[in-house]
Design a protein around this motif. Structure first.
Motif, PDB file in Angstrom:
ATOM      1  N   TYR A   1      26.894 -16.217 -33.446  1.00 18.27           N
ATOM      2  CA  TYR A   1      28.320 -15.923 -33.270  1.00 18.27           C
ATOM      3  C   TYR A   1      29.161 -16.858 -34.135  1.00 18.27           C
ATOM      4  N   GLN A   2      30.289 -16.347 -34.584  1.00 21.94           N
ATOM      5  CA  GLN A   2      31.228 -17.139 -35.371  1.00 21.94           C
ATOM      6  C   GLN A   2      31.914 -18.168 -34.475  1.00 21.94           C
ATOM      7  N   THR A   3      32.608 -19.103 -35.076  1.00 25.21           N
ATOM      8  CA  THR A   3      33.238 -20.210 -34.354  1.00 25.21           C
ATOM      9  C   THR A   3      34.164 -19.745 -33.238  1.00 25.21           C
ATOM     10  N   ASN A   4      35.014 -18.779 -33.482  1.00 31.71           N
ATOM     11  CA  ASN A   4      35.969 -18.337 -32.467  1.00 31.71           C
ATOM     12  C   ASN A   4      35.512 -17.098 -31.705  1.00 31.71           C
ATOM     13  N   ASP A   5      34.256 -16.695 -31.904  1.00 33.71           N
ATOM     14  CA  ASP A   5      33.708 -15.578 -31.139  1.00 33.71           C
ATOM     15  C   ASP A   5      33.170 -16.087 -29.812  1.00 33.71           C
ATOM     16  N   LEU A   6      33.040 -15.188 -28.893  1.00 33.26           N
ATOM     17  CA  LEU A   6      32.473 -15.512 -27.593  1.00 33.26           C
ATOM     18  C   LEU A   6      31.199 -14.703 -27.427  1.00 33.26           C
ATOM     19  N   ASP A   7      30.150 -15.348 -26.958  1.00 34.66           N
ATOM     20  CA  ASP A   7      28.862 -14.657 -26.828  1.00 34.66           C
ATOM     21  C   ASP A   7      28.927 -13.549 -25.785  1.00 34.66           C
ATOM     22  N   LYS A   8      28.041 -12.584 -25.929  1.00 38.60           N
ATOM     23  CA  LYS A   8      28.036 -11.392 -25.069  1.00 38.60           C
ATOM     24  C   LYS A   8      27.718 -11.713 -23.611  1.00 38.60           C
ATOM     25  N   ILE A   9      26.889 -12.715 -23.364  1.00 32.23           N
ATOM     26  CA  ILE A   9      26.555 -13.053 -21.977  1.00 32.23           C
ATOM     27  C   ILE A   9      27.806 -13.505 -21.237  1.00 32.23           C
ATOM     28  N   THR A  10      28.607 -14.327 -21.871  1.00 35.68           N
ATOM     29  CA  THR A  10      29.849 -14.803 -21.260  1.00 35.68           C
ATOM     30  C   THR A  10      30.838 -13.659 -21.084  1.00 35.68           C
ATOM     31  N   VAL A  11      30.911 -12.773 -22.062  1.00 37.97           N
ATOM     32  CA  VAL A  11      31.804 -11.611 -21.976  1.00 37.97           C
ATOM     33  C   VAL A  11      31.406 -10.719 -20.797  1.00 37.97           C
ATOM     34  N   VAL A  12      30.110 -10.480 -20.643  1.00 40.09           N
ATOM     35  CA  VAL A  12      29.631  -9.640 -19.530  1.00 40.09           C
ATOM     36  C   VAL A  12      29.895 -10.338 -18.195  1.00 40.09           C
ATOM     37  N   ALA A  13      29.686 -11.646 -18.126  1.00 35.70           N
ATOM     38  CA  ALA A  13      29.975 -12.390 -16.886  1.00 35.70           C
ATOM     39  C   ALA A  13      31.461 -12.264 -16.541  1.00 35.70           C
ATOM     40  N   GLY A  14      32.324 -12.349 -17.552  1.00 29.48           N
ATOM     41  CA  GLY A  14      33.756 -12.169 -17.321  1.00 29.48           C
ATOM     42  C   GLY A  14      34.087 -10.764 -16.860  1.00 29.48           C
ATOM     43  N   ARG A  15      33.467  -9.782 -17.488  1.00 28.89           N
ATOM     44  CA  ARG A  15      33.699  -8.390 -17.102  1.00 28.89           C
ATOM     45  C   ARG A  15      33.234  -8.132 -15.670  1.00 28.89           C
ATOM     46  N   ASN A  16      32.070  -8.664 -15.326  1.00 26.19           N
ATOM     47  CA  ASN A  16      31.554  -8.492 -13.956  1.00 26.19           C
ATOM     48  C   ASN A  16      32.431  -9.209 -12.935  1.00 26.19           C
ATOM     49  N   THR A  17      32.964 -10.360 -13.302  1.00 28.70           N
ATOM     50  CA  THR A  17      33.875 -11.077 -12.412  1.00 28.70           C
ATOM     51  C   THR A  17      35.138 -10.255 -12.182  1.00 28.70           C
ATOM     52  N   GLU A  18      35.669  -9.683 -13.254  1.00 29.55           N
ATOM     53  CA  GLU A  18      36.862  -8.846 -13.125  1.00 29.55           C
ATOM     54  C   GLU A  18      36.575  -7.633 -12.245  1.00 29.55           C
ATOM     55  N   GLN A  19      35.424  -6.995 -12.447  1.00 24.85           N
ATOM     56  CA  GLN A  19      35.052  -5.837 -11.630  1.00 24.85           C
ATOM     57  C   GLN A  19      34.932  -6.210 -10.154  1.00 24.85           C
ATOM     58  N   LEU A  20      34.315  -7.353  -9.872  1.00 25.62           N
ATOM     59  CA  LEU A  20      34.177  -7.809  -8.491  1.00 25.62           C
ATOM     60  C   LEU A  20      35.544  -8.060  -7.866  1.00 25.62           C
ATOM     61  N   MET A  21      36.406  -8.733  -8.597  1.00 30.24           N
ATOM     62  CA  MET A  21      37.722  -9.061  -8.049  1.00 30.24           C
ATOM     63  C   MET A  21      38.576  -7.811  -7.843  1.00 30.24           C
ATOM     64  N   LYS A  22      38.467  -6.865  -8.762  1.00 30.26           N
ATOM     65  CA  LYS A  22      39.212  -5.608  -8.586  1.00 30.26           C
ATOM     66  C   LYS A  22      38.645  -4.799  -7.421  1.00 30.26           C
ATOM     67  N   LEU A  23      37.334  -4.863  -7.229  1.00 33.47           N
ATOM     68  CA  LEU A  23      36.704  -4.210  -6.085  1.00 33.47           C
ATOM     69  C   LEU A  23      37.247  -4.788  -4.770  1.00 33.47           C
ATOM     70  N   LEU A  24      37.573  -6.070  -4.805  1.00 38.33           N
ATOM     71  CA  LEU A  24      38.130  -6.748  -3.634  1.00 38.33           C
ATOM     72  C   LEU A  24      39.665  -6.673  -3.596  1.00 38.33           C
ATOM     73  N   ASN A  25      40.225  -5.786  -4.436  1.00 41.31           N
ATOM     74  CA  ASN A  25      41.670  -5.519  -4.502  1.00 41.31           C
ATOM     75  C   ASN A  25      42.514  -6.709  -4.952  1.00 41.31           C
ATOM     76  N   TYR A  26      41.977  -7.529  -5.834  1.00 35.64           N
ATOM     77  CA  TYR A  26      42.757  -8.613  -6.414  1.00 35.64           C
ATOM     78  C   TYR A  26      43.414  -8.138  -7.704  1.00 35.64           C
ATOM     79  N   ASP A  27      44.581  -8.662  -7.980  1.00 32.37           N
ATOM     80  CA  ASP A  27      45.310  -8.381  -9.214  1.00 32.37           C
ATOM     81  C   ASP A  27      44.816  -9.360 -10.275  1.00 32.37           C
ATOM     82  N   VAL A  28      43.874  -8.927 -11.081  1.00 31.57           N
ATOM     83  CA  VAL A  28      43.264  -9.812 -12.063  1.00 31.57           C
ATOM     84  C   VAL A  28      43.074  -9.078 -13.383  1.00 31.57           C
ATOM     85  N   ILE A  29      43.279  -9.810 -14.473  1.00 31.20           N
ATOM     86  CA  ILE A  29      42.992  -9.304 -15.816  1.00 31.20           C
ATOM     87  C   ILE A  29      42.238 -10.411 -16.543  1.00 31.20           C
ATOM     88  N   ILE A  30      41.055 -10.079 -17.020  1.00 31.47           N
ATOM     89  CA  ILE A  30      40.254 -11.038 -17.788  1.00 31.47           C
ATOM     90  C   ILE A  30      40.079 -10.458 -19.182  1.00 31.47           C
TER      91      ILE A  30
END
Length: 178
Positions: A36-65
């Motif tokens: 990955y380039q210097t300012n890129d973010l690896d896919k594992i971290t991106v997926v962890a963020g996406r899954n966190t957002e999905q979990l929080m939205k499932l729990l009806n939280y107002d979140v944007i990641i």
């Protein structure tokens, strides 16, 4: 000297296997990150963020990641307020590497070892996603407690969980379980 090598052989094999596995897995992960380039973010971290957002939205939280436009992290907006960042170190891969190296050092049957490592990594990942979600909510409510929450409590939880998995492994599945 030979007497001590024979006497401490199981310990030396454990330590050698642990460090070899840990170094090898760390080098593999480092090579992955170097793609990955210097300012890129690896896919594992991106997926962890996406899954966190999905979990929080499932729990009806107002979140944007979302990916920060100029920095290598994910910005987490909770109730319209930037609360935390998710960086590469938040994906728990280093914890998974530590877990796997220990299990390999105390290995049992190949299939059992492989299944336990895979299920352990999956459970660490799920716990980590829950950790990020809960940390987001708690830091929104208690922003002055960042050191206690992020630096003490949550590492204690995740490393305590890994320790518990190690105890289960040693006592039930490793070649030393008898």
């Amino acid at each position: 000297m030979k007497k001590y090598l024979i006497q401490f052989r199981p310990f030396l094999i454990f330590v050698g296997t642990f460090f070899l596995a840990y170094i090898l897995l760390t080098l593999i992960y480092g090579a992955y990150l170097n793609t990955y380039q210097t300012n890129d973010l690896d896919k594992i971290t991106v997926v962890a963020g996406r899954n966190t957002e999905q979990l929080m939205k499932l729990l009806n939280y107002d979140v944007i990641i979302q990916k920060n436009s100029s920095k290598p992290w994910l910005d987490v907006a909770f109730n319209g307020q930037d609360v935390v960042r998710i960086i590469e170190g938040c994906n728990a891969v280093s914890v998974m590497i530590l877990f796997a190296a220990f299990v390999l050092a105390f290995s049992g049957k190949f299939k059992t070892t492989l299944i336990f490592i895979l299920l352990g990594i999956l459970s660490i990942y799920i716990l980590n996603v829950c950790r990020i979600a809960l940390l987001t909510v708690l830091l929104y409510k208690y922003p002055n407690q960042i050191h206690l929450l992020h630096g003490v409590l949550f590492p204690l939880i995740i490393y305590g969980f890994v320790f518990m998995l190690w105890i289960i492994w040693i006592n039930r599945f490793s070649k030393y379980a008898k």
